[in-house]
Design a protein around this motif. Structure first.
Motif, PDB file in Angstrom:
ATOM      1  N   ILE A 144       1.187  -1.229   0.421  1.00 38.32           N
ATOM      2  CA  ILE A 144       0.164   0.097   0.239  1.00 38.32           C
ATOM      3  C   ILE A 144       1.060   1.439   0.022  1.00 38.32           C
ATOM      4  O   ILE A 144       1.004   1.871  -0.920  1.00 38.32           O
ATOM      5  N   LEU A 145       2.109   1.384   0.856  1.00 35.12           N
ATOM      6  CA  LEU A 145       2.747   2.506   0.735  1.00 35.12           C
ATOM      7  C   LEU A 145       3.451   2.498  -0.457  1.00 35.12           C
ATOM      8  O   LEU A 145       3.649   4.391  -0.911  1.00 35.12           O
ATOM      9  N   PHE A 146       4.107   1.540  -1.133  1.00 35.77           N
ATOM     10  CA  PHE A 146       4.814   1.743  -2.376  1.00 35.77           C
ATOM     11  C   PHE A 146       4.032   2.182  -3.449  1.00 35.77           C
ATOM     12  O   PHE A 146       4.374   2.952  -4.140  1.00 35.77           O
ATOM     13  N   THR A 147       2.884   1.480  -4.195  1.00 34.88           N
ATOM     14  CA  THR A 147       1.722   2.043  -4.297  1.00 34.88           C
ATOM     15  C   THR A 147       1.393   3.884  -4.091  1.00 34.88           C
ATOM     16  O   THR A 147       1.538   3.904  -5.325  1.00 34.88           O
ATOM     17  N   ALA A 148       1.105   3.659  -3.028  1.00 33.33           N
ATOM     18  CA  ALA A 148       0.534   4.905  -2.870  1.00 33.33           C
ATOM     19  C   ALA A 148       1.718   6.377  -3.098  1.00 33.33           C
ATOM     20  O   ALA A 148       1.818   7.495  -3.794  1.00 33.33           O
ATOM     21  N   GLY A 149       2.906   5.942  -3.149  1.00 24.64           N
ATOM     22  CA  GLY A 149       4.039   6.811  -3.006  1.00 24.64           C
ATOM     23  C   GLY A 149       4.345   6.952  -4.497  1.00 24.64           C
ATOM     24  O   GLY A 149       3.925   8.397  -4.713  1.00 24.64           O
ATOM     25  N   ARG A 193       0.146  12.930   6.676  1.00 23.79           N
ATOM     26  CA  ARG A 193       1.189  13.389   6.693  1.00 23.79           C
ATOM     27  C   ARG A 193       1.793  14.338   5.133  1.00 23.79           C
ATOM     28  O   ARG A 193       2.049  15.091   4.525  1.00 23.79           O
ATOM     29  N   VAL A 194       2.564  13.387   4.564  1.00 22.14           N
ATOM     30  CA  VAL A 194       3.551  13.413   3.568  1.00 22.14           C
ATOM     31  C   VAL A 194       3.084  13.163   2.182  1.00 22.14           C
ATOM     32  O   VAL A 194       2.772  13.365   1.473  1.00 22.14           O
ATOM     33  N   LEU A 195       1.677  11.873   2.011  1.00 20.78           N
ATOM     34  CA  LEU A 195       0.870  12.221   1.015  1.00 20.78           C
ATOM     35  C   LEU A 195      -0.452  12.870   0.839  1.00 20.78           C
ATOM     36  O   LEU A 195      -1.058  12.759  -0.311  1.00 20.78           O
ATOM     37  N   ASP A 196      -0.612  13.573   1.644  1.00 23.74           N
ATOM     38  CA  ASP A 196      -1.822  13.746   1.744  1.00 23.74           C
ATOM     39  C   ASP A 196      -3.261  13.540   1.499  1.00 23.74           C
ATOM     40  O   ASP A 196      -3.929  13.454   1.174  1.00 23.74           O
ATOM     41  N   ALA A 197      -3.783  12.378   2.302  1.00 20.83           N
ATOM     42  CA  ALA A 197      -4.158  11.020   2.126  1.00 20.83           C
ATOM     43  C   ALA A 197      -4.909  11.326   2.766  1.00 20.83           C
ATOM     44  O   ALA A 197      -4.426  11.954   4.068  1.00 20.83           O
ATOM     45  N   ASP A 198      -6.693  11.077   2.265  1.00 26.03           N
ATOM     46  CA  ASP A 198      -7.614  11.229   3.386  1.00 26.03           C
ATOM     47  C   ASP A 198      -7.439   9.485   4.263  1.00 26.03           C
ATOM     48  O   ASP A 198      -8.217   8.877   3.123  1.00 26.03           O
ATOM     49  N   THR A 199      -7.253   9.567   5.343  1.00 26.97           N
ATOM     50  CA  THR A 199      -7.879   8.611   5.614  1.00 26.97           C
ATOM     51  C   THR A 199      -8.634   7.708   6.634  1.00 26.97           C
ATOM     52  O   THR A 199      -8.152   7.052   7.525  1.00 26.97           O
ATOM     53  N   SER A 200      -9.828   8.735   6.333  1.00 24.05           N
ATOM     54  CA  SER A 200     -11.028   8.653   7.145  1.00 24.05           C
ATOM     55  C   SER A 200     -11.410   7.554   7.172  1.00 24.05           C
ATOM     56  O   SER A 200     -11.108   6.742   6.220  1.00 24.05           O
TER      57      SER A 200
END
Lengths: 209, 209, 209, 209
Positions: free
Chosen positions: A143-148, A181-188
């Protein structure tokens, strides 16, 4: 092959939507060391992902399975699903919940990021997607790699915290905060995601670029 | 997904060979405008490709289908093959000759070059391939694009002239000469290709790079 | 341009080394919000990086500046360095310490990862690099993104913890542990890195792949 | 580096235009075998390219030098230009005609196609370019490779026949026809290109994708 209208992909991607749901590595037999630790996190998440997927389908949002595997003839995606379902694997219940439907896309990824050496970005461009909803596992790796990679390509990210799991729950929370914080992701959580009305998404299939 | 030995692709690519055979767009129903012009060239070429493929298999050279299509669940490669075979298409006889075997790889390509937005290069690196044999159609489009991309990535090219066809035979000859001159491709006919002895190819599966 | 020996890059990359040192974003005026927070971490790190760079040069290990910027004629890398040095910027002392020498390479990166839309991977392949030493800032963004991309491409990673800084020191420690756990990175401090003897590195410049 | 507004490239690309002019390998000393054959074709073409460039600049169309070279500190683009101008090279007159101005962009390419392992595509996306005008040399190698890659990325192509040269004039004509037929390129001569009025191009800088 022979020449054709270049605006087509060589195959079909008829949907058009500014949002896409990416299910990362949800089709898995979990028959690896640590799979038994992941299962109790992944199964309840799979139920929430199934609901989210249902809402997406209703809203006309395309669903793309982005899944580990590799292009061997004998190990295609359908075979993997059958294996998960029939061979009494740990992943069986999850795959039952998240079995791909006939309108879903899939992209096999050879490495951690769904964008690395795959057609994913081209598919998303053809769909017209600008916002990606990511769900699946594990949070701190694929997930992290894909999100980045998505962030570098300027996609808006929605990564519902209750639809992402890792082996270590603390690490999972940490990486969710990091992506916020870094990827401006909405994690609600997934029930907080407001999906647009179908007709808002369904803009006419314009020529892209 | 969860962590694993990174040297693996996420799936399997057990072969190891310095040569690979790429079959470009040979699985096709030919049911497009101009398909009827291509068929009389493509069918005899398919017979020669089938022989070449058989020789490659005997020599332990992996065969990779690099084929038009796109990642929709409902349009997977097996389905495409079944369609070509069962729906009385122009491509039926060719697909019968060149039906993938259980050891063959496949890579679906969304555009003209087999390297564009696909896993092909990563697969070739994992196989250890340094020389590519290209066969299929059409010579002046997908073969040329794929060959150019292969050349930029420093692969040696063998493009047997009797296993490549285009709608216009003159253009086909021209593009073969072009690939010989500019891409250093060996375009001798397929029966001139000297394949190495199996045991020469089968070096131990060394760590790559 | 016109045809040439394909084994060359179009330019020159004469070095050959299984290790490369990547300096990430060290050339920077730090004149952005938060730059004043980064400076007290970055300056002492820059001293250690300068020592590490000196050791690498002595051992014949190529140094590659992988730096933010973009390909405008008027904003080339030399101009950026001059700006940092002459315009009384926060970054002045750091740039004095880490000014590129005439044998160093540089790669301008348009986004967070040094591999995204750059020539970096091709350059590393031509150098024959299999192990990368990463230093610079910030740890939790450009170092992390670059390290993740390097890991997917099967590079071994050395990321000396005392040569990487972030605005928040806790986050910096966290991301170092993450890269150790997930990316198999060696994060020991720079004085612990054992560099090979020069003559071990200097294998003859073999044809690559 | 540290976080910043992601919509920016890490550097600057302030222009916004649906058309871009790509000058391929025009900065060259021509001091290679065959350079003396290319020169009499390239010099008159350079004069036409200079006129075309002037028209583009007037219309607000960005000019991008896409040029052979590689990222060594000591072989940067300005140095290459100085070398061509000062060292009595065959390319001197051409480089005088086509010397980059302060508003021009440049992209160093390590291989034949301007898109391979470079930032070119990302730069074009940020500029908003959908149509590319290609000029330079040689037609049958770097222009063809770049044009093919542009076509796969869905750019419209204008390749003025009088601004493209190859060592062999017949091959040059052949490849121009090929690009017309296969890549839908407009290969009319440069004085036939209708450039849009400046104000048509200058749409407001919208958020991309």
């Amino acid at each position: 092959m022979a020449k054709r209208k270049n605006s087509d992909l060589h195959g079909n991607a008829p949907d058009n939507s500014s949002i896409a749901l990416l299910l990362i590595d949800v089709i898995n037999d979990l028959e690896f060391e640590g799979g038994e630790i992941l299962l109790p996190h992944a199964l309840p998440a799979a139920k929430r992902i199934a609901l989210l997927k249902e809402r997406c389908r209703s809203a006309g949002i395309p669903v793309i399975y982005v899944n580990d595997n590799f292009g061997k003839w004998q190990s295609d995606f359908k075979k993997l699903i059958t294996h998960c379902l029939k061979d009494q694997t740990r992943g069986q219940k999850i795959v039952e919940l998240l079995k791909p439907g006939k309108h879903d896309y899939f992209v096999l990824k050879p490495k951690h990021s769904g964008f690395f050496s795959t057609t994913l970005n081209l598919l998303l461009e053809h769909l017209g997607a600008k916002t990606l909803i990511l769900a699946g596992w594990t949070g701190d790796i694929c997930i992290l790699f894909t999100a980045g990679d998505a962030y570098m390509r300027d996609y808006q990210l929605i990564i519902p915290g209750d639809c992402v799991v890792s082996q270590d729950e603390k690490e999972n929370q940490r990486v969710l905060k990091f992506m916020e914080r870094v990827l401006d992701a909405d994690t609600s959580s997934s029930d907080q995601i407001e999906l647009p009305e179908t007709h808002h998404l369904m803009k006419k299939f314009a020529t892209r670029r």
